[in-house]
Every structure is written in C-alpha cells, then in structure tokens.
Design a protein around this motif. Structure first.
Motif, mmCIF file in Angstrom:
data_model
loop_
_atom_site.group_PDB
_atom_site.id
_atom_site.type_symbol
_atom_site.label_atom_id
_atom_site.label_comp_id
_atom_site.label_asym_id
_atom_site.label_seq_id
_atom_site.Cartn_x
_atom_site.Cartn_y
_atom_site.Cartn_z
ATOM 1 N N PRO A 1 -4.499 23.418 3.645
ATOM 2 C CA PRO A 1 -4.863 24.746 4.162
ATOM 3 C C PRO A 1 -4.753 25.831 3.089
ATOM 4 O O PRO A 1 -3.830 25.826 2.275
ATOM 5 C CB PRO A 1 -3.854 24.987 5.283
ATOM 6 N N ASP B 1 -4.107 18.315 9.659
ATOM 7 C CA ASP B 1 -3.233 18.573 8.515
ATOM 8 C C ASP B 1 -2.158 17.495 8.399
ATOM 9 O O ASP B 1 -1.771 17.111 7.297
ATOM 10 C CB ASP B 1 -2.586 19.957 8.650
ATOM 11 N N SER C 1 -5.070 23.173 9.435
ATOM 12 C CA SER C 1 -4.255 24.374 9.612
ATOM 13 C C SER C 1 -2.806 24.034 9.320
ATOM 14 O O SER C 1 -2.296 23.020 9.790
ATOM 15 C CB SER C 1 -4.342 24.906 11.052
#
Length: 163
Positions: free
Chosen positions: A136, A82, A11
């Motif tokens: 993402p 991430d 994310s």
C-alpha cells in the motif's frame, strides 16, 4: 475516492482502520437521522404526510448506508489482499456469520466477527509485491519521501525510528 470503491489492490492497517471508523461514524449518524425523522413523523397526522416523509428521508438514507457498506467491504477485501488472502474468502465468512445469526447462535456469530476483525487489524501485510499488487502506498510513499529528504537511496531497506 475512486480507490475506496474498488475491490482491487491492497490496503494497509491504518487505511483499514480509518475506513472502518469513518464507515461506522457515517452509518451511525444516518441511523440516528432516520430514527429522529421517524419519531418526528409519528407526531404528525398519519397517512400521506407520514409516507412522504419516510420516502423523502428514508430512501436516500438507506442508499447512503449501502454506499457506506460498499466502501467498508471493499476495504476488507483490499486488506485481505494485503495479507495475501483472496477476497472471495469474505463471502464464505459472511455466509458463516449469517448462518450462525439465523440459527440463533449469536455468541459464536459475534466471536467469528470479532476475531475476523482483530485478524485484519493485527496481521501485518506481505512485504513487497504479492499477487494483488504493490505494498500500500501509505507505507511506501512515506518511507521513500523520508529517504529522499535524507539523501539516501529509496531501495535502501534500513528503517530509522526517528520522525
């Protein structure tokens, strides 16, 4: 919605922030509803009526609050992915925060929580693919659509600052 319930994947910062804001808003609303119903039930006669009101409203509110917490913790883990960190690190941080809170050291507890949140918001994610998946889709999808509209190759890594 399925994406928000799983720990796998990545994310970006915007998705993390919007999930945090939404989780905070829903959790605050649920807390206010429970407090209002609790205050209202105190005005009524005690006994079975009060127990019924608390069961009918309190149990679903607590269940929804756990769902909101689940969504927020999955967002934290995906954000850590991430950045390139394992989600298991979150368990150590939660353990530290709980230990500091139980030990009565609330200021260090708040400092650890604040700087952890700040790191998740400010640190950029890994460019390209990492051990947890592709970048993402919010970033990739936007750039690819914009480049295709301009007739450019999606593999072209130049960034234009015009919208």
């Amino acid at each position: 919605m399925k994406h928000y319930l799983r720990f796998s994947g990545r994310s970006g910062r915007i998705e993390f922030l919007t999930t945090w804001i939404g989780s905070f808003a829903v959790s605050s609303l649920l807390t206010q509803i429970v407090f209002f119903i609790e205050a209202f039930s105190r005005q009524e006669p005690k006994g079975l009526w009060r127990a019924t009101v608390v069961l009918i409203t309190g149990v679903p509110a607590v269940a929804l609050d756990f769902l909101v917490m689940w969504v927020f913790y999955t967002a934290i883990v995906r954000r850590m992915h991430d950045i390139g960190l394992s989600g298991w690190l979150l368990l150590m941080v939660i353990g530290l925060v709980v230990w500091l809170g139980v030990a009565g050291m609330l200021l260090p507890d708040m400092i650890v929580t604040f700087f952890g949140f700040l790191a998740l918001v400010l640190l950029p994610g890994n460019i390209g693919k990492n051990a947890f998946g592709e970048r993402p889709p919010l970033f990739n999808g936007f750039m690819e659509v914009k480049q295709q509209e301009e007739g450019r190759n999606p593999n072209d890594k130049r960034i234009d600052f015009k919208l």
